[in-house]
Design a protein around this motif. Sequence first.
Motif, PDB file in Angstrom:
ATOM      1  N   ALA A 217       9.142   0.195   1.682  1.00 41.68           N
ATOM      2  CA  ALA A 217       9.516   0.150   3.088  1.00 41.68           C
ATOM      3  C   ALA A 217       8.719  -0.965   3.763  1.00 41.68           C
ATOM      4  CB  ALA A 217       9.223   1.489   3.754  1.00 41.68           C
ATOM      5  N   ILE A 218       9.404  -2.023   4.156  1.00 44.26           N
ATOM      6  CA  ILE A 218       8.758  -3.134   4.848  1.00 44.26           C
ATOM      7  C   ILE A 218       8.727  -2.800   6.332  1.00 44.26           C
ATOM      8  CG2 ILE A 218       8.888  -5.587   5.399  1.00 44.26           C
ATOM      9  CD1 ILE A 218      10.222  -5.995   2.698  1.00 44.26           C
ATOM     10  N   LEU A 219       7.526  -2.684   6.873  1.00 42.99           N
ATOM     11  CA  LEU A 219       7.370  -2.214   8.237  1.00 42.99           C
ATOM     12  C   LEU A 219       7.645  -3.316   9.254  1.00 42.99           C
ATOM     13  CD1 LEU A 219       4.199   0.055   7.940  1.00 42.99           C
ATOM     14  CD2 LEU A 219       6.611   0.689   7.795  1.00 42.99           C
ATOM     15  N   ASP A 220       8.207  -2.927  10.365  1.00 39.26           N
ATOM     16  CA  ASP A 220       8.386  -3.810  11.513  1.00 39.26           C
ATOM     17  C   ASP A 220       7.065  -3.767  12.277  1.00 39.26           C
ATOM     18  OD1 ASP A 220       8.918  -4.958  13.984  1.00 39.26           O
ATOM     19  OD2 ASP A 220      10.959  -4.180  14.083  1.00 39.26           O
ATOM     20  N   MET A 221       6.211  -4.756  12.049  1.00 41.50           N
ATOM     21  CA  MET A 221       4.856  -4.709  12.579  1.00 41.50           C
ATOM     22  C   MET A 221       4.836  -4.799  14.103  1.00 41.50           C
ATOM     23  SD  MET A 221       3.017  -4.101   9.994  1.00 41.50           S
ATOM     24  CE  MET A 221       1.395  -4.267  10.750  1.00 41.50           C
ATOM     25  N   ALA A 222       5.783  -5.510  14.701  1.00 42.12           N
ATOM     26  CA  ALA A 222       5.829  -5.587  16.163  1.00 42.12           C
ATOM     27  C   ALA A 222       6.092  -4.208  16.746  1.00 42.12           C
ATOM     28  CB  ALA A 222       6.894  -6.580  16.600  1.00 42.12           C
TER      29      ALA A 222
ATOM     30  N   VAL B  64       0.134   6.502   8.595  1.00 42.07           N
ATOM     31  CA  VAL B  64       1.325   5.670   8.507  1.00 42.07           C
ATOM     32  C   VAL B  64       2.566   6.502   8.203  1.00 42.07           C
ATOM     33  CG1 VAL B  64       1.013   5.129   6.048  1.00 42.07           C
ATOM     34  CG2 VAL B  64       2.245   3.527   7.530  1.00 42.07           C
ATOM     35  N   ASP B  65       2.428   7.574   7.402  1.00 37.28           N
ATOM     36  CA  ASP B  65       3.595   8.417   7.092  1.00 37.28           C
ATOM     37  C   ASP B  65       4.096   9.136   8.338  1.00 37.28           C
ATOM     38  OD1 ASP B  65       3.774   7.972   4.228  1.00 37.28           O
ATOM     39  OD2 ASP B  65       1.883   9.041   4.084  1.00 37.28           O
ATOM     40  N   ARG B  66       3.169   9.657   9.120  1.00 37.83           N
ATOM     41  CA  ARG B  66       3.571  10.370  10.332  1.00 37.83           C
ATOM     42  C   ARG B  66       4.208   9.415  11.345  1.00 37.83           C
ATOM     43  NH1 ARG B  66      -1.420  14.573  11.583  1.00 37.83           N
ATOM     44  NH2 ARG B  66      -1.564  15.472   9.489  1.00 37.83           N
ATOM     45  N   LEU B  67       3.671   8.204  11.448  1.00 32.52           N
ATOM     46  CA  LEU B  67       4.274   7.223  12.349  1.00 32.52           C
ATOM     47  C   LEU B  67       5.726   6.955  11.968  1.00 32.52           C
ATOM     48  CD1 LEU B  67       1.534   4.485  12.964  1.00 32.52           C
ATOM     49  CD2 LEU B  67       2.639   5.907  14.699  1.00 32.52           C
TER      50      LEU B  67
ATOM     51  N   ALA C 239       0.851  -1.198   0.000  1.00 35.26           N
ATOM     52  CA  ALA C 239       0.000   0.000   0.000  1.00 35.26           C
ATOM     53  C   ALA C 239       0.883   1.243   0.000  1.00 35.26           C
ATOM     54  CB  ALA C 239      -0.933  -0.009   1.203  1.00 35.26           C
ATOM     55  N   ARG C 240       0.290   2.377  -0.356  1.00 29.45           N
ATOM     56  CA  ARG C 240       1.036   3.628  -0.462  1.00 29.45           C
ATOM     57  C   ARG C 240       0.567   4.639   0.577  1.00 29.45           C
ATOM     58  NH1 ARG C 240       4.403   4.381  -4.552  1.00 29.45           N
ATOM     59  NH2 ARG C 240       4.305   2.906  -6.288  1.00 29.45           N
ATOM     60  N   GLY C 241       1.546   5.372   1.080  1.00 31.58           N
ATOM     61  CA  GLY C 241       1.257   6.546   1.870  1.00 31.58           C
ATOM     62  C   GLY C 241       1.286   7.758   0.959  1.00 31.58           C
ATOM     63  N   ALA C 242       1.685   8.900   1.502  1.00 29.24           N
ATOM     64  CA  ALA C 242       1.743  10.113   0.690  1.00 29.24           C
ATOM     65  C   ALA C 242       2.780   9.976  -0.423  1.00 29.24           C
ATOM     66  CB  ALA C 242       2.056  11.312   1.574  1.00 29.24           C
ATOM     67  N   GLU C 243       3.955   9.434  -0.079  1.00 32.23           N
ATOM     68  CA  GLU C 243       5.025   9.301  -1.066  1.00 32.23           C
ATOM     69  C   GLU C 243       5.690   7.930  -1.039  1.00 32.23           C
ATOM     70  OE1 GLU C 243       7.749  12.422  -0.205  1.00 32.23           O
ATOM     71  OE2 GLU C 243       6.417  14.023  -0.893  1.00 32.23           O
ATOM     72  N   THR C 244       5.475   7.189   0.021  1.00 26.91           N
ATOM     73  CA  THR C 244       6.212   5.943   0.234  1.00 26.91           C
ATOM     74  C   THR C 244       5.337   4.720  -0.018  1.00 26.91           C
ATOM     75  OG1 THR C 244       7.517   7.067   1.928  1.00 26.91           O
ATOM     76  CG2 THR C 244       7.630   4.670   1.895  1.00 26.91           C
TER      77      THR C 244
ATOM     78  N   TYR D  51       4.621   0.928   1.060  1.00 31.90           N
ATOM     79  CA  TYR D  51       4.817   0.161   2.285  1.00 31.90           C
ATOM     80  C   TYR D  51       4.439  -1.302   2.082  1.00 31.90           C
ATOM     81  CZ  TYR D  51       5.011   4.708   4.678  1.00 31.90           C
ATOM     82  OH  TYR D  51       5.351   5.972   5.080  1.00 31.90           O
ATOM     83  N   GLY D  52       5.090  -2.168   2.856  1.00 31.79           N
ATOM     84  CA  GLY D  52       4.718  -3.574   2.939  1.00 31.79           C
ATOM     85  C   GLY D  52       4.337  -3.896   4.373  1.00 31.79           C
TER      86      GLY D  52
END
Length: 201
Positions: free
Chosen positions: A188-193, A121-124, A72-77, A79-80
């Motif tokens: 950007a693959i997020l660290d979900m934990a 998600v971008d702000r996080l 999925a996409r944020g404003a510019e990034t 994400y996975g």
Amino acid sequence: MDRNPSQGRAKDSPIDWQEVHERLAHRNAVLAQSFAGRGPWADALLDRRAEELAEPPPAFDRESAGIPMLVARGAETLYGLELRHLGQIVPMPRLARVPGAPHAVLGVIAVAGRVMRLFDVDRLCGSGPGAGTEAEQPGYAVVLRTGGRPAALRLREVERVADIVPPRTPAPAEAGPLVRAIAGDRMAILDMAALLDAVKT
């Protein structure tokens, strides 16, 4: 060419109908036993299944087999996000702002009767814009499986679900603490934990 006399006698010989009926009856009896879970065929099948179950399962390597992710996409990034940590995905619901809320919290929304905080998600991840009207733009709310206080992520676009093999090289420090790795397509693959810990606080 002379005709073989034995072939002619074989064609002219009478059919033993009693033998035919006996063979059919025997075959039907065997089939009935098999469907009922009895007989040699069923025993052999059960033995083979028992041997298969006794074998140890092959080791599952998450790193080599790929991890199911939402792309999925944020404003510019791009994400996975690992699917196992996600619940519902809904079009952006009506947002109620919360005065004094943390910068990453856009407000609260209601999904399936549950009121929850909506995080951007971008702000996080430290790359989002400041407060403004961007939260009202079309997007999606992705409900997280927090195991406690409900929360959701706001994403601009939901592209696809895919099995992704994360790079073994960790993301650079400037990517932020919530980014586990950067894939070849700059995803950007997020660290979900770590992300779930962040939204629980």
